[in-house]
Design an enzyme around this catalytic site. Structure first.
Site, PDB file in Angstrom:
ATOM      1  N   CYS A  57      25.279 -33.424  50.751  1.00  0.00           N
ATOM      2  CA  CYS A  57      24.916 -34.487  49.813  1.00  0.00           C
ATOM      3  C   CYS A  57      25.960 -35.607  49.853  1.00  0.00           C
ATOM      4  O   CYS A  57      26.099 -36.259  50.887  1.00  0.00           O
ATOM      5  CB  CYS A  57      24.700 -33.931  48.412  1.00  0.00           C
ATOM      6  SG  CYS A  57      23.814 -35.093  47.320  1.00  0.00           S
ATOM      7  N   HIS A  89      20.710 -30.596  49.409  1.00  0.00           N
ATOM      8  CA  HIS A  89      21.627 -29.534  49.003  1.00  0.00           C
ATOM      9  C   HIS A  89      21.224 -28.225  49.688  1.00  0.00           C
ATOM     10  O   HIS A  89      20.280 -27.560  49.252  1.00  0.00           O
ATOM     11  CB  HIS A  89      21.596 -29.355  47.480  1.00  0.00           C
ATOM     12  CG  HIS A  89      22.302 -30.434  46.731  1.00  0.00           C
ATOM     13  ND1 HIS A  89      23.649 -30.401  46.483  1.00  0.00           N
ATOM     14  CD2 HIS A  89      21.841 -31.585  46.188  1.00  0.00           C
ATOM     15  CE1 HIS A  89      24.007 -31.480  45.804  1.00  0.00           C
ATOM     16  NE2 HIS A  89      22.921 -32.217  45.614  1.00  0.00           N
ATOM     17  N   GLU A  97      22.715 -25.507  49.543  1.00  0.00           N
ATOM     18  CA  GLU A  97      22.959 -24.380  48.636  1.00  0.00           C
ATOM     19  C   GLU A  97      21.835 -24.204  47.618  1.00  0.00           C
ATOM     20  O   GLU A  97      21.767 -23.163  46.951  1.00  0.00           O
ATOM     21  CB  GLU A  97      24.315 -24.541  47.943  1.00  0.00           C
ATOM     22  CG  GLU A  97      24.368 -25.523  46.795  1.00  0.00           C
ATOM     23  CD  GLU A  97      24.440 -26.981  47.231  1.00  0.00           C
ATOM     24  OE1 GLU A  97      24.551 -27.844  46.333  1.00  0.00           O
ATOM     25  OE2 GLU A  97      24.389 -27.255  48.457  1.00  0.00           O
TER      26      GLU A  97
END
Length: 214
Positions: free
Chosen positions: A86, A193, A195
């Site tokens: 990001c 993102h 994650e």
């Protein structure tokens, strides 16, 4: 393998580290994944991850406050694979315009600017939620095991402009072509993102952990 998630007050550090641990476990890798801003840790790491959420200017100041920028430059010039997430990816560009012009690291072509094309088409900003990834299968090791049309989770109002086609591995469509994965040499980044991107994100993280850029 020692993986360092850079601690620079850029947010999302714990979730990025946890996702990297899960990705390593899924690949059967013996990986020690730590959150650190320590010079020795950074310069001796096998992989570096720079997460990021918030404003470009604030994240850039976080790097400069702890003298992390030259450490990342040194480590990556010596060949350590780097992943920006990001705003961590955005910091790879030459500069950003969020909260005024702020210099980036200049590792990839382009700069970070407001997503004016999206706004002009009436699309809400930030660009938030799941979006499909477009890429050429087999074009880069980071996308191994993925298929065009897989989804990443995005949260951003600024995007990379004037990107190099050679450095753009994947894009997303949000009223404009958004560079979603970039890579140059041993430095790579994702606008979305990883994650938060479930299996797609874990696949990319796993690919990063096993990536041999040279």
């Amino acid at each position: 393998m020692r993986v360092v998630v850079i601690d620079y007050n850029g947010g999302n550090l714990a979730s990025a580290a946890q996702a990297a641990r899960r990705a390593a476990a899924l690949r059967g890798l013996d990986a020690d994944i730590v959150i650190s801003r320590n010079e020795h840790d950074i310069l001796t790491a096998d992989r570096l991850i720079l997460p990021g959420q918030g404003a470009f200017a604030d994240c850039a100041k976080g790097l400069d406050a702890d003298n992390l920028r030259p450490l990342l430059e040194k480590a990556t010039l010596e060949g350590t694979p780097f992943l920006g997430i990001c705003v961590g990816m955005q910091l790879m560009a030459h500069y950003g315009l969020e909260h005024g012009r702020t210099e980036g690291m200049g590792w990839i072509e382009g700069h970070i600017a407001p997503m004016e094309e999206s706004a002009q088409q009436g699309l809400p900003l930030p660009h938030m939620g799941w979006n499909t990834l477009a890429f050429t299968p087999g074009a880069h090791p980071l996308t191994e095991g993925l298929e065009p049309g897989n989804h990443g989770y995005f949260v951003h109002s600024y995007a990379l402009k004037d990107a190099s086609p050679e450095e753009t591995i994947a894009t997303a469509d949000y009223g404009m072509k958004v560079p979603a994965i970039v890579a140059k040499g041993n430095r790579c980044g994702t606008q979305f993102h990883v994650e938060k991107s479930q299996d797609v994100g874990l696949t990319i993280l796993g690919n990063f952990l096993t990536w041999r850029p040279y």
